[in-house]
Design a protein around this motif. Structure first.
Motif, PDB file in Angstrom:
ATOM      1  N   ASN A  29       0.875  -1.190   0.000  1.00  0.00           N
ATOM      2  CA  ASN A  29       0.000   0.000   0.000  1.00  0.00           C
ATOM      3  C   ASN A  29       0.901   1.226   0.000  1.00  0.00           C
ATOM      4  OD1 ASN A  29      -1.824  -2.168   1.306  1.00  0.00           O
ATOM      5  ND2 ASN A  29      -3.220  -0.462   0.966  1.00  0.00           N
ATOM      6  N   LEU A  68     -10.545  -3.185   6.550  1.00  0.00           N
ATOM      7  CA  LEU A  68      -9.873  -2.647   5.353  1.00  0.00           C
ATOM      8  C   LEU A  68      -8.396  -2.973   5.519  1.00  0.00           C
ATOM      9  CD1 LEU A  68     -11.733   0.789   5.562  1.00  0.00           C
ATOM     10  CD2 LEU A  68     -12.248  -1.005   3.911  1.00  0.00           C
ATOM     11  N   SER A  86      -1.625  -2.934   9.501  1.00  0.00           N
ATOM     12  CA  SER A  86      -2.379  -3.201  10.723  1.00  0.00           C
ATOM     13  C   SER A  86      -2.560  -4.696  11.050  1.00  0.00           C
ATOM     14  CB  SER A  86      -3.738  -2.494  10.660  1.00  0.00           C
ATOM     15  OG  SER A  86      -4.377  -2.718   9.429  1.00  0.00           O
ATOM     16  N   GLU A 105     -10.264  -7.549   2.473  1.00  0.00           N
ATOM     17  CA  GLU A 105      -9.595  -6.669   1.503  1.00  0.00           C
ATOM     18  C   GLU A 105     -10.200  -6.960   0.123  1.00  0.00           C
ATOM     19  OE1 GLU A 105      -7.154  -4.065   1.397  1.00  0.00           O
ATOM     20  OE2 GLU A 105      -7.769  -4.201  -0.706  1.00  0.00           O
ATOM     21  N   TYR A 106     -10.696  -5.914  -0.553  1.00  0.00           N
ATOM     22  CA  TYR A 106     -11.362  -6.218  -1.829  1.00  0.00           C
ATOM     23  C   TYR A 106     -10.432  -6.169  -3.041  1.00  0.00           C
ATOM     24  CZ  TYR A 106     -12.365  -1.162  -2.814  1.00  0.00           C
ATOM     25  OH  TYR A 106     -12.311   0.173  -3.062  1.00  0.00           O
ATOM     26  N   ASP A 140     -15.951  -7.059  -0.384  1.00  0.00           N
ATOM     27  CA  ASP A 140     -16.287  -5.717   0.090  1.00  0.00           C
ATOM     28  C   ASP A 140     -16.668  -5.791   1.570  1.00  0.00           C
ATOM     29  OD1 ASP A 140     -17.538  -3.285   0.684  1.00  0.00           O
ATOM     30  OD2 ASP A 140     -18.230  -3.044  -1.389  1.00  0.00           O
ATOM     31  N   ALA A 141     -15.995  -4.982   2.357  1.00  0.00           N
ATOM     32  CA  ALA A 141     -16.260  -5.001   3.804  1.00  0.00           C
ATOM     33  C   ALA A 141     -17.732  -4.741   4.101  1.00  0.00           C
ATOM     34  CB  ALA A 141     -15.394  -3.959   4.500  1.00  0.00           C
ATOM     35  N   ASP A 167     -10.074   1.164   8.922  1.00  0.00           N
ATOM     36  CA  ASP A 167      -9.101   2.180   8.516  1.00  0.00           C
ATOM     37  C   ASP A 167      -9.565   2.869   7.222  1.00  0.00           C
ATOM     38  OD1 ASP A 167      -6.842   3.683   8.258  1.00  0.00           O
ATOM     39  OD2 ASP A 167      -5.489   2.007   7.838  1.00  0.00           O
TER      40      ASP A 167
HETATM   41  C1  SAM Z   1      -5.932   2.637   4.297  1.00  0.00           C
HETATM   42  S1  SAM Z   1      -5.737   1.140   3.459  1.00  0.00           S
HETATM   43  C2  SAM Z   1      -5.555  -0.001   4.772  1.00  0.00           C
HETATM   44  C3  SAM Z   1      -4.251  -0.004   5.391  1.00  0.00           C
HETATM   45  C4  SAM Z   1      -4.131  -1.001   6.505  1.00  0.00           C
HETATM   46  N1  SAM Z   1      -5.055  -0.741   7.588  1.00  0.00           N
HETATM   47  C5  SAM Z   1      -2.721  -0.954   6.986  1.00  0.00           C
HETATM   48  O1  SAM Z   1      -2.466  -0.504   8.083  1.00  0.00           O
HETATM   49  O2  SAM Z   1      -1.863  -1.389   6.225  1.00  0.00           O
HETATM   50  C6  SAM Z   1      -7.365   0.715   2.960  1.00  0.00           C
HETATM   51  C7  SAM Z   1      -7.452  -0.620   2.240  1.00  0.00           C
HETATM   52  O3  SAM Z   1      -8.819  -0.981   2.138  1.00  0.00           O
HETATM   53  C8  SAM Z   1      -9.102  -1.492   0.845  1.00  0.00           C
HETATM   54  N2  SAM Z   1     -10.540  -1.189   0.631  1.00  0.00           N
HETATM   55  C9  SAM Z   1     -11.104   0.001   0.328  1.00  0.00           C
HETATM   56  N3  SAM Z   1     -12.453  -0.106   0.327  1.00  0.00           N
HETATM   57  C10 SAM Z   1     -12.746  -1.392   0.664  1.00  0.00           C
HETATM   58  C11 SAM Z   1     -13.956  -2.108   0.864  1.00  0.00           C
HETATM   59  N4  SAM Z   1     -15.152  -1.532   0.710  1.00  0.00           N
HETATM   60  N5  SAM Z   1     -13.886  -3.410   1.231  1.00  0.00           N
HETATM   61  C12 SAM Z   1     -12.687  -4.012   1.407  1.00  0.00           C
HETATM   62  N6  SAM Z   1     -11.503  -3.389   1.222  1.00  0.00           N
HETATM   63  C13 SAM Z   1     -11.528  -2.096   0.856  1.00  0.00           C
HETATM   64  C14 SAM Z   1      -8.141  -0.783  -0.075  1.00  0.00           C
HETATM   65  O4  SAM Z   1      -7.848  -1.586  -1.213  1.00  0.00           O
HETATM   66  C15 SAM Z   1      -6.909  -0.582   0.829  1.00  0.00           C
HETATM   67  O5  SAM Z   1      -5.982  -1.624   0.683  1.00  0.00           O
END
Ligand code: SAM
Length: 342
Positions: A29, A68, A86, A105-106, A140-141, A167
Motif C-alpha cells: 500500500n 480494510l 495493521s 480486503e477487496y 467488500d467489507a 481504517d
Molecule cells: C488505508 S488502506 C488499509 C491499510 C491497513 N489498515 C494498513 O495498516 O496497512 C485501505 C485498504 O482498504 C481497501 N478497501 C477500500 N475499500 C474497501 C472495501 N469496501 N472493502 C474491502 N476493502 C476495501 C483498499 O484496497 C486498501 O488496501
C-alpha cells in the motif's frame, strides 16, 4: 511497565522486520508519514485490549476483524522506507493469540500479498501470536462484515468479544456495516474518520452526496449543517451515531497536518462499563503523544519513528502512566473485573 518503554515498543512494532516482510511480495500500500501515527494507536489499542481481556472469564474467545486490511506492508515516498500494516501489527502485539483473525480486503492483488505475508510471518516469526485460525476474505467489507459476525455467532460457544479496526481512507465502510457489528456481539471499534478529505469536502454540498449520507446513521439532508467550520460538527455527528449504537465511551485522536486539506480522526469506541474501562486511560496517553508529535511536522514524525531516543522523549506526555498500564503478570490484572459486569 515504564510509559516511555511502552510507547517505544508501540513504535518499534511498526517497523521491526518490515523490510524482510515487505520483500515477500512486490505489492504494497502507499503511505504518507502522517498515516504512521494511526498505527501507533492501533498497536497500543490491540495490546491493551488483549491484555485486559485475556484474564477475563466472561470473554473466552477474542476475535480480530480488520475491515480494510491492505497488503500487510505500506511504503512511502521515493525511499525504501516501509511500515508493517495493521494485520501484522495486531498479530505481533496481541498479548494472547486471538481465536480467529479476519482480514477483509477487496483488491485481489493486495489480498494475495497479505495472505503471503501472514503465512510467512506466522511460520517464521515465533514472537508473533498465531491465532487458532485466520482468514483473508476477498470482498467488500460492506458485505463481508455481516458474514463475519454471523460466523462468529455460529462458531463460538463461549462468551466472546472482538476488536475491529476500520481504517477508512475514503467513505469506505458504510453505516449499515457498522450496524451489523452492533449491539451484539460486543466489541470495540477503532475507526479512522477521514474528516477532511472525504467528509469535510462533501458535507457542505446540497444535497449531501448519497455516499456521505450512507456513512452516517442519520439523513444528513435533514440535519441543520453549518456552511463553514463543518468538520467538528461532522465528527460529533459520527461520535453520536456510535454512542447511539451502544458505544458511548469514546476517545478521539486528531491528526491534523496543518495544511488545510489533510486531517483525520481516530475514534476508539467501546461500551460503558460500571467501574470504568481501565484500558481507555492508555488510549488517552497515546492520544496525547500522537497529538503532540503531529503538532510538529513530517520531519518530527520521521525522527520519532526512525531515530528513537532523543527526538522521541520530548513528545512524551508529562504525566506518567506507570500505574495505569495493566501488565499481564501483575496482580492488578488478575483482579481486573470491570469487564465482568456485562
Ligand atoms: C488505508 S488502506 C488499509 C491499510 C491497513 N489498515 C494498513 O495498516 O496497512 C485501505 C485498504 O482498504 C481497501 N478497501 C477500500 N475499500 C474497501 C472495501 N469496501 N472493502 C474491502 N476493502 C476495501 C483498499 O484496497 C486498501 O488496501
Amino acid at each position: 511497565m515504564d510509559s516511555s518503554e511502552y510507547i517505544k515498543k508501540r513504535i518499534q512494532s511498526l517497523t521491526e522486520n518490515s523490510e524482510e516482510i515487505r520483500d515477500q511480495s512486490p505489492i504494497t500500500n502507499d503511505f504518507d508519514s502522517w498515516s504512521a501515527l494511526k498505527l501507533i494507536l492501533h498497536s497500543a489499542a490491540v495490546n491493551m485490549y488483549t491484555t485486559v481481556l485475556e484474564n477475563n472469564s466472561y470473554f473466552n474467545d477474542l476475535y480480530y476483524i480488520d475491515a480494510l486490511a491492505g497488503s500487510g506492508v505500506s511504503t512511502y515516498g521515493d525511499t525504501e522506507s516501509c511500515f508493517l500494516g495493521s494485520p501484522i501489527i495486531a498479530a505481533k502485539v496481541a498479548q494472547e493469540p486471538f481465536k480467529k483473525m479476519y482480514f477483509i480486503e477487496y483488491d485481489q492483488e493486495k489480498a494475495d500479498a497479505l495472505e503471503t505475508r501472514m503465512e510467512y510471518v506466522f511460520s517464521t516469526h515465533s514472537d508473533v501470536q498465531e491465532p487458532e485460525d485466520w482468514e483473508v476474505i476477498r470482498g467488500d467489507a460492506n458485505d463481508e462484515i455481516t458474514n463475519v459476525v454471523g460466523e462468529i455467532w455460529e462458531e463460538s460457544n463461549n462468551g466472546f468479544n472482538y476488536y475491529c479496526f476500520i481504517d477508512n481512507q475514503e467513505l469506505n465502510v458504510k453505516w449499515e456495516a457498522i450496524e451489523a457489528l452492533t449491539p451484539k456481539p460486543w466489541g470495540d471499534l477503532l475507526i479512522n474518520l477521514p474528516t477532511a478529505s472525504a467528509i469535510g469536502r462533501n458535507a457542505t454540498m446540497d444535497p449531501v452526496p448519497q455516499e456521505l449520507n450512507d456513512f452516517y446513521c442519520v439523513d444528513l439532508n435533514e440535519q441543520d449543517l453549518p456552511d463553514s467550520d463543518i468538520r467538528p460538527v461532522m465528527k460529533q455527528l459520527y461520535a453520536d451515531c456510535l454512542a447511539q449504537n451502544g458505544r458511548p465511551v469514546q476517545r478521539v485522536t486528531n491528526v491534523d497536518a496543518n495544511v488545510g486539506s489533510y486531517e483525520y480522526d481516530l475514534i476508539y469506541a467501546t461500551r460503558n462499563i460500571e467501574g470504568g474501562n481501565d484500558y481507555i486511560e492508555v488510549v488517552d496517553y497515546v492520544k496525547k503523544f500522537i497529538e503532540d508529535v503531529h503538532a510538529g511536522d513530517v520531519d518530527n514524525i520521521l525522527n520519532v519513528l526512525y531515530d528513537g531516543q532523543a527526538s522521541f522523549e520530548q513528545y512524551l506526555p508529562s504525566e506518567d502512566i506507570d500505574d495505569e498500564i495493566p501488565d499481564t503478570r501483575s496482580e492488578r490484572d488478575e483482579n481486573q473485573t470491570s469487564l465482568d459486569d456485562f
